[in-house]
Scaffold this active site. Structure first.
Site, PDB file in Angstrom:
ATOM      1  CD  GLU A   1     -14.288  42.651 -25.711  1.00 40.87           C
ATOM      2  OE1 GLU A   1     -15.153  41.920 -25.170  1.00 40.87           O
ATOM      3  OE2 GLU A   1     -14.368  43.882 -25.734  1.00 40.87           O
TER       4      GLU A   1
ATOM      5  CG  ASP B   1     -14.569  47.106 -24.194  1.00 36.78           C
ATOM      6  OD1 ASP B   1     -15.404  46.412 -24.794  1.00 36.78           O
ATOM      7  OD2 ASP B   1     -13.368  47.125 -24.515  1.00 36.78           O
TER       8      ASP B   1
END
Length: 324
Positions: free
Chosen positions: A47, A235
């Protein structure tokens, strides 16, 4: 006996896909990303892609806490430090050069934001995990040095999450929108007047028009221009210099692209997604000064590896305020 004249359903190549595309999305302009760099032979929850001023790439691994740096142009992967906080979810670089690391904590009430040097030293609490109940997933800076962050709490019928603004001196936290079922990705338009937020557990895209003060919503300014479909949901996201929005679809192995009004105009697929590979696509980011997008994904559920993929966007990436 079976009557052959009875109408019946049958599988097509599309319906046999592990993650079928909606018919309305299947006709969007579509490209398949290419492998750019393997980060690990293990399935890591990558991420928080963020380029520094030297165009080296920082990113984090959520569940293990590693902060990586990819030195360019060699593409050398370094583990620069381990987060002292649990479950780091994003890395952003302030205009003062410090890393701002958001962390989810226990996914209930122990998240926050710390700032460190680029080697992890000299940690400083920015949003406390002692005085607040947030689970901070992502953040985006404005030109004043303040920032917006997402609170990654709740679920579909218990919308505890929200979006908040932290003043440049870090003395005040102001709610922007609340009652969101897991606020996740966040991006700010080039003129700083539109805030984009993805709501993972309700599969929604929020477009928030702000007044000049950056914290007050324009009359009728908060809307939901798009409802996503499928497991698991939207996301992290980023914008390009034309104010197009790029949203990674977690669990779907792709990035959906929207114009500045929130209409879908394209998508980028991860290779192997139809067979269930690289579905955990989490975050897109542009290499500064180019139209080249980097996207992180992994194969955790299949015991596979973790990669960065690349494709070109509609325009060059937006020059973020962190570089000014």
């Amino acid at each position: 006996m079976t009557n052959s004249k009875i109408p019946g359903l049958y599988y097509t190549e599309s319906s046999k896909s592990a993650v079928p595309l909606l018919s309305s999305e299947a006709h969007l302009q579509t490209v398949t990303a290419e492998p750019w760099l393997k980060i690990s032979d293990e399935g890591l929850q990558l991420e928080g892609l963020c380029f520094d001023r030297n165009h080296n790439l920082f990113l984090c691994e959520v569940f293990g806490g590693s902060i990586f740096r990819v030195d360019l142009p060699e593409k050398k992967v370094n583990t620069v430090f381990k987060s002292e906080k649990t479950n780091p979810a994003s890395v952003k670089i302030h205009k003062n050069g410090r890393l701002y690391i958001s962390y989810l904590g226990d996914f209930k009430d122990t998240g926050g934001i710390i700032a460190t040097d680029d080697d992890g030293n000299n940690p400083e609490s920015i949003v406390s995990d002692i005085d607040t109940d947030y689970c901070v997933d992502d953040l985006v800076f404005d030109s004043k040095g303040g920032f917006y962050f997402t609170d990654f709490r709740g679920y579909s019928t218990n919308p505890l999450g929200g979006v908040y603004y932290v003043s440049p001196d870090h003395s005040k936290i102001t709610p922007i929108i609340q009652n969101i079922a897991v606020a996740n990705g966040i991006a700010l338009s080039t003129d700083e007047r539109v805030l984009w937020v993805t709501e993972t557990n309700a599969n929604r895209l929020h477009r928030i028009s702000l007044k000049e003060d950056g914290v007050t919503i324009e009359p009728f300014g908060a809307s939901i221009p798009y409802h996503f479909t499928g497991h698991e949901g939207p996301d992290s996201c980023c914008i390009d210099s034309d104010d197009n929005l790029y949203v990674a679809m977690y669990g779907q192995g792709r990035v959906l692209v929207f114009n500045k009004s929130g209409y879908p105009i394209g998508q980028i697929l991860m290779p192997g997604r139809d067979k269930g590979h690289m579905l955990r696509s989490t975050h897109p980011a542009f290499i500064p000064g180019t139209d080249q997008l980097i996207i992180c994904a992994n194969d955790i559920e299949r015991g596979g590896d973790s990669w960065l993929f690349t494709a070109k966007g509609f325009a060059k990436g937006h020059t973020s305020y962190q570089f000014q």
